[in-house]
Design a protein around this motif. Structure first.
Motif: not given
Length: 990
Positions: A517-518, A581-583, A588-589, A648-650
């Motif tokens: 999940l990104m 809050k997320l990681y 995942d991304a 991974f970063i977009l």
């Protein structure tokens, strides 16, 4: 020139000055009553002693340093007063800095160049002739003219690569912004007659070769500025500056009124602008003269007629243009809404963009001085605030044809790195030596990504994930776009519990189904957000936008601003928020939207700078570097928190060096239109040729015309065809991701099973997964050898003049020539097969000679793809997700006609063990003369590596065509256990 009384020490092991030396003499002016016109220096027996090189007559002062030379120009009639420093970084990289004398400007913080920059140069020499100073490495010479300080770079054969124009009074212009003193900096260069120029980031004008063009290096939605220029003459120039910069033809664009204008009745001085009711075009609301069309930003809207409702308007501009110049002109047009442009009755462009997100394009126009050219422009604003502007470039003079320039708003001097190489890949390697090696993205990132704007609930997202698995459409990644938080709480990164009641459970269920999940993480924080006080009180926010009272477009509208990633504490605070809050919930991304920063859309550039106050200096100096620091904080935060899980970063924006932070870029909020699909080709390839290896776009386009919301039969079929063609293109990019506004973007929501569009999209995704051994090996080569996956034709065919400007084809890796279909209803397309090699149709195996334009078949479900003669392409098994099973059987497609090599790269796929050497490679080599395929012994090892596997070999020759869509005959099958194998391909399998 009299000696100045200084003794200069020569650095260790550098007593090899080629100038004549007078042993054991040191001259001191105090000891003599006359001045010396030459200074002779020696190495004393005490140890290394260093002098300056001799300065002749009234020339500059020249001082050798440990890493280079400093040349000072003062009081000379032939040069502006300045200090020029050249430093040898490697045998192929020289750093050039020129600053005015008496400079009080504080130097910029170095952000793009790595802190651990290694100077790996071998022995280099400094020589002086009568009129030149020469700094020489084994492969590169920087030649400095004593009279002016202009630097010319020569290759190892002594041939010029690039030459500065002499600096003059306009090179350094003192300026200031927000209390920060700096110079506006300009440098002109002379280029050769036939070289192609690429890179400079991502731009939406459809231009591949930037020779003779103007490029603005600016972070803006759909635009990315990366100040790296790449030449077919095998050099690159990294312009070491963070401010907004013009590159190429930097002459100011001229307003429409610089033409002699004529109304539609022939009156001189204006075009006739007619405002009509778009639903009843016969109803004219207003007709008026307009000699400027410059409605580019929010503050320009007031100059539109007060009495006109833009939402209901059709605006027509009619008349004629007349230029005082002869030659090729370029109209630069910015627009939103619908726009058509005719010149002399010929339709030039038919475009659309969402009202709030203007696009741009150029219209080339050959004009004769004094001759009128009829123009008609029809504009449907399609929104309450719409944007339209027309400017132009006059023709280039003959002398300007060989000029390329940089003009930056703010800096402490001329500052750039010159990089030479044997080929363009080696030049990009030099760029990454300076700015950082690109990590290998996680293997799952090379699978298919599904996104939409947006999954509004946990249920929606999970339903889509289950449907992919039910239909057995391969996929690895689901994407949660923005606004998963409570409406007022933008910036908290907290899930809205009413719509996402169990985010941890949702993510676990996705992981159990082999999804990653990104999630969207904006650098934006609302004033009403729960985290706003923390960021405000720590000084981590840009506060101007709050005090200006600008509101966003969500709900009632909220005042908001962005955090300051130039502040190390703010970066850590932002990561701490994402981590909590997320990681820690399993995300995942990271999808870093609006990372320009787009603090408020459509305000002008000066206002954008006013609402950004970086901790380290002014926004004028550092404007373009925001996305670099934003990515740095997340990359370093995750690697510190979880050191061995690949980041991974977009990101929507990108700057030089950002590849080192595991960042990929996408091309922003483009429209779901054929013209925007075509423009992505040059945009993405030039971005990749800027040294940034990972790029993608919203397959299908982001912004959607209303006609596709509830389409009639014809519009529905166009929508399906458009997406089918876009998926075909997207499958051959470093990253393959579909995304966009409504309608829903999943293949099964675009077309029903059995429809040609559905078949095509499914085929493209499945082919992507079969190509994984090829693609992941390219990723390994990108990290290990600075390779570039997405390649302009010029990278592999730099001497093929016809290939240099092609803007609608590219190479995916060394072997595959990709030619997307970007016209509605097309079942064939013209394409160019570069010279010097042969080409095989990837689907059928049919052979074609290179150096020709071909009308290639392009049926609805396939776009043209050709494999280069002398290639090896590994295809893996069909899988539903990247880690479903190891590639225990790989088919090696060997394309005869020339020697070929390919190295298969493998590792664990999700961690950083490869950084310590835990990976393996297998090199395949085909020898055309003997028809032998050599499979080398496996090099390296890693946990979980396959000990044995099968290689099936399909041998393709002009008289033995095999394609991936034909019943191909396997020539050989080899059971491989890591030891080398040699196979004769002209013998049949037994």
């Amino acid at each position: 020139m009299p000696y100045d009384g200084q003794v200069y020490l020569w650095p260790d092991n550098q007593c090899s000055n080629p100038l004549p030396l007078l042993p054991f003499m040191i001259t001191f002016r105090r000891l003599f009553t006359i001045g010396f016109h030459s200074l002779f220096v020696v190495c004393l027996l005490l140890g290394p002693i260093v002098p300056t090189l001799a300065s002749q007559g009234e020339g500059p002062a020249i001082s050798r340093r440990e890493s280079g030379v400093t040349i000072t120009y003062q009081g000379m009639a032939t040069a502006v007063d300045h200090e020029l420093a050249l430093d040898v970084i490697t045998d192929r990289i020289i750093h050039v800095v020129a600053r005015p004398l008496g400079n009080t400007v504080q130097p910029s913080h170095s952000l793009m160049v790595v802190d651990s920059l290694r100077r790996t140069a071998g022995p280099w020499q400094l020589e002086e002739t009568g009129d030149q100073v020469l700094l020489k490495t084994p492969v590169l010479t920087a030649q400095v003219a004593k009279a002016t300080g202009a630097v010319t770079f020569l290759d190892k054969q002594g041939q010029p690569l690039l030459a500065e124009h002499p600096r003059d009074a306009r090179t350094f212009t003192a300026d200031a912004y927000d209390g920060d003193a700096f110079y506006r900096v300009r440098q002109h260069f002379t280029i050769s007659d036939n070289e192609g120029l690429y890179g400079l980031g991502q731009h939406q004008n459809g231009v591949m070769n930037y020779r003779g063009r103007q490029v603005t290096l600016l972070q803006y939605n759909t635009m990315i500025g990366v100040p790296f220029l790449l030449s077919t003459n095998n050099y690159g120039l990294l312009w070491h500056n963070y401010s907004i910069t013009k590159a190429g033809d930097i002459r100011p664009l001229l307003p429409l009124s610089a033409f002699r204008l004529y109304s539609k009745e022939g009156q001189p001085g204006w075009l006739t602008a007619t405002y009509r009711d778009k639903d009843h075009p016969e109803s004219v609301w207003l007709s008026r003269p307009e000699s400027e069309i410059a409605y580019l930003y929010l503050d320009d809207q007031s100059r539109l007629p007060d009495s006109i409702d833009l939402v209901r308007s059709q605006v027509t501009y009619e008349g004629a243009l007349e230029s005082p110049y002869s030659g090729l002109h370029r109209l630069h047009i910015n627009y939103s809404g619908y726009l058509k442009v005719w010149i002399d009755g010929q339709l030039q462009e038919d475009r659309w963009r969402e009202s709030w997100n203007a696009g741009s394009f150029e219209v080339p126009l050959a004009m004769e001085a004094g001759k009128r050219y009829a123009i008609r422009m029809e504009w449907l604003p399609d929104g309450g605030q719409s944007y339209f502007g027309v400017q132009w470039q006059r023709p280039l003079s003959n002398s300007d044809q060989t000029r390329f320039s940089f003009d930056s708003e703010a800096g402490d001097g001329v500052d750039y790195y010159f990089i030479a190489g044997e080929d363009m890949d080696e030049v990009i390697g030099g760029y990454r030596h300076l700015t950082g090696r690109a990590p290998i993205m996680p293997r799952w990132a090379f699978g298919y990504w599904q996104s939409r704007e947006r999954y509004k609930t946990q249920q929606e997202l999970e339903d889509v994930a289950r449907e992919f698995r039910r239909r057995r459409i391969p996929i690895d990644n689901m994407v949660q776009d923005w606004s998963y938080w409570p409406e007022h709480d933008w910036g908290s990164h907290a899930f809205d519990s009413t719509r996402f009641p169990d985010p941890e459970g949702m993510i676990k269920r996705l992981h159990d189904q082999h999804y990653r999940l990104m999630i969207s993480v904006w650098p934006k924080i609302n004033e009403e957000s729960s985290v706003y006080p923390l960021f405000r009180d720590n000084g981590w926010l840009y506060m101007r936008n709050i005090y200006d009272g600008r509101r966003d477009w969500i709900g009632k509208g909220y005042t908001s601003t962005f955090y300051d990633p130039f502040n190390a504490g703010a970066r850590q605070g932002f990561w701490n928020l994402l981590n909590e809050k997320l990681y820690q919930k399993g995300v995942d991304a990271w999808w870093m939207d609006a990372s320009e920063p787009d603090i408020h859309s459509n305000i002008n550039i000066e206002e954008r700078k006013s609402v950004m106050q970086p901790a380290i200096g002014s926004s004028a100096r550092y404007y373009n570097a925001f996305p670099l620091l934003n990515a740095k904080g997340i990359y370093e935060g995750q690697r510190h928190t979880d050191p061995n899980n690949r980041v991974f970063i977009l990101t929507r924006s990108f700057f030089a060096g950002q590849q080192r932070y595991a960042a990929a870029a996408w091309s922003g909020d483009i429209s779901s239109r054929w013209h925007d699909m075509k423009d992505q080709i040059a945009a993405g390839v030039n971005f990749s040729m800027s040294g940034a290896p990972y790029w993608t776009m919203d397959a299908g386009g982001f912004l959607v015309e209303k006609r596709f919301h509830q389409p009639n039969a014809a519009d529905l079929e166009e929508w399906r065809e458009l997406n089918a063609r876009w998926y075909q293109y997207g499958a051959f990019l470093p990253l393959f991701r579909a995304h966009g506004q409504f309608p829903y973007r999943e293949p099964f929501n675009i077309a029903p099973e059995g429809h040609p569009a559905y078949n095509s999209m499914r085929y493209s995704i499945e082919l992507r997964y079969r190509l994984l051994p090829y693609i992941y090996s390219l990723a390994g080569s990108t990290h290990l050898h600075h390779y570039t996956m997405l390649r302009g034709l010029a990278m592999d065919f730099p001497r093929d003049a016809r290939a240099l400007g092609i803007n609608d084809q590219f190479l995916f890796g060394p072997s595959l020539l990709v030619s997307p279909v970007t016209e509605r209803g097309a079942t064939s397309r013209a394409l160019y097969l570069p010279e010097g090699t042969g080409w095989y149709d990837f689907y059928s195996g049919t052979y074609h000679r290179g150096g020709q334009t071909l009308e290639a078949s392009a049926p609805y479900e396939r776009m043209p793809v050709f494999a280069k003669a002398g290639s090896i392409v590994p295809l893996g098994p069909a899988v539903q997700y990247t880690d479903e099973k190891p590639a225990d059987e790989i088919t090696l497609w060997v394309y005869g006609g020339a020697d070929a090599t390919f190295t298969l790269y493998e590792d664990e796929g999700t961690n950083y063990n490869y950084e310590t050497g835990k990976y393996s490679t297998i090199t395949f080599a085909y020898h055309e003369g003997t028809k032998e395929l050599h499979i080398g012994s496996r090099q390296g090892t890693f946990p979980g590596m396959l000990a044995r596997r099968k290689f099936h070999v399909v041998y393709v020759q002009p008289d033995q065509p095999h394609g991936i869509d034909t019943a191909s005959r396997i020539t050989k099958t080899i059971t491989y256990s890591g030891k080398e194998e040699r196979i004769m391909l002209n013998k049949t399998n037994k």
